[in-house]
Design a protein around this motif. Sequence first.
Motif, PDB file in Angstrom:
ATOM      1  N   GLY A  78       1.079  -1.042  -0.196  1.00 19.51           N
ATOM      2  CA  GLY A  78       0.146  -0.280   0.413  1.00 19.51           C
ATOM      3  C   GLY A  78       0.957   0.975  -0.208  1.00 19.51           C
ATOM      4  N   GLY A  79       2.442   1.382  -0.124  1.00 21.03           N
ATOM      5  CA  GLY A  79       2.796   2.143  -0.133  1.00 21.03           C
ATOM      6  C   GLY A  79       3.468   2.671   0.798  1.00 21.03           C
ATOM      7  N   ASN A  80       3.326   1.994   1.898  1.00 21.44           N
ATOM      8  CA  ASN A  80       4.428   2.449   3.129  1.00 21.44           C
ATOM      9  C   ASN A  80       5.587   1.978   3.211  1.00 21.44           C
ATOM     10  N   ILE A  81       5.925   0.907   2.236  1.00 18.88           N
ATOM     11  CA  ILE A  81       7.237   0.849   2.715  1.00 18.88           C
ATOM     12  C   ILE A  81       7.671   0.482   1.374  1.00 18.88           C
TER      13      ILE A  81
END
Lengths: 296, 339
Positions: free
Chosen positions: B151-154
């Motif tokens: 989800g684009g968090n890492i």
Amino acid sequence: MSCNSIVLVKQVPDTANISGQVMRPDGTINRAKLPAVFNPEDKVALELALQLKDRYGGKVTALTMGPPKASDLLRECLSMGADEVCLVSDRKFAGADTLATSYVLSRAIAKLGPFDLVFAGRQAIDGDTAQVGPQTAEKLDLPQITYAEQILELRDGVITVKRRIDDGYEVLRAPLPLLLTVIADAALPRPPRAKRLMACKHVRSLPELERMVDANSLLYIDTLVDEYVQQGRFIRTLTVDDLEVEAERCGLAGSPTKVKKVDSVVLTGGNHQRVPATREGLGQLVEELMNDRVFG
Amino acid sequence: MSNANRDVWVFVEQRDGRAAEVSFELLSKGRKLADQLGGSLKALLLGHELGEAVRQAFHYGSDEVLLVEHPELRDYRTLPYSRVVGGLIAKQQPRIVLFGATFIGRDLAPRVASFTRSGLTADCTDLQIGDADYLRREYKDLLLQVRPAFGGNIIATIITPEAPVQMATVREGVMELVPQATPRGETVTRIPYEPTASDNLVTVVERHREERRNKVKSAPIVVAGGYGMGSKKNFALLHQLAQLIGGEVAGTRAAVDAGFITPDRQVGQTGLTVRPKLYIACGISGAIQHRAGMQESTRIIAINSDADAPIFDVCHYGIVGDAAAVIPLLIDGYRERLR
């Protein structure tokens, strides 16, 4: 003709709804806080398989590889109308990338017996790779049609499929068996049926029964499994011992890709000009951009 | 791990004999990777009557073109293409193979990776050569495959330490196009194609192609909306603004999922990568997957009601406010000054 289908399904973290609790202050992910959902395009794939069954007859089997928790997903498949479900679960399968996943899935499919079609969602929302479908097809030496949008015809063991391509569509025809990956637009998944929902509430997979045995010294796993099988409440579970697999091709060991490092997203703060959200402020911004010939 | 073969291959995809832009971008990147590795850059081309595509492959840095020409290979089909490409890679064991993350590349690459048992990383946003430690072993000159995840968090850096062939797919527009002043090589190695019965199991009944429906990729101005626009009705404001200032409308994945805009206009890691003169981000929080597709825009205006939204870290002009209220003011301001 009847058409027997195997549908590859996956339980995925709901990456679209990541809340504050999921991200730890140090930027790592607290997986326990992530809600798990039915991968949307896999659900569409199941729906398409069920529609074929409604029309032509046959059997629909949902197959997943995952931790014991993935049993929830299989109960959902049953409630939608799957005839059979199968859980592939073993610690030795953990940490698999798409290559190791497709290897184990292909062996599980071979174990499940003859089929006409294998369905899968185009991709899973946790990785977006779209690789497991084609890789599974290759391992089973099956032709594949990816990005399937519509099954136009199924006759005399030959299927005609409309698939999306980047600049339009194409219609392909192929003899069964075949693997299809399905895009979101292909069908609208049916809601679970109330009656089935009640019935499959009490269905259990092997790891779930093992947990019951661990918690209750009066139970024996073999008799418990027998009981569940007789009552038609057992989720067939395949472990490493049930499949003809080479251990070194499974799980983390069988995965050529490795995560070297993971960086949390650190924002630099960036220097930008604040523009007040007022008529004057925005007017000045427009003027600046016009002067610089960005627009106008 | 030392590997005798240090070559970089790019699968050059073509439609009607015309090579895809993404393939030239990959050749440009592949040139740099091959130079770093001290290997050759080879373009792998399948099709029929590919003279122009071959010429261009040299223009974008290929040392050699591996050419498989046959009338039956004119159009992409999974089975013959994957059999030929898989066979060549298995035999020649290049160190790196790159594919465009297109409808062709995403159909072909996983099948080939499965056949050759190679690692494959999808939708990379950066590729580098570097050394890596993995499980207390040192590996030299690996392909570092960078992609946002979860989800684009890492941002994950993926390596393929043990497999001889490292494969990756990259979306169109991610890598920079670098034509060479003079063509690099001129060696064309022709590889014969011998059809088999299984190549023709799947037949094409009909193929319908349209011109690219939208011009988001090449537009000088992009007006993009996110989930924060709230509704399809509010998205109409973006269309109004875009029409007025001569831009194209785009959206985030969340906006696509919410049905505010069609998937062909999605900007981000799994959609389009754009570099317009001006990018106006409206109601976009700025997840890294989205930023991966727009952060190289010349100027970025961000409008968001959350002053802490990450989009403000990449923008040049930040406006804290409800986009649905701010856009009409922008439209008015533009109209007034146009007179």
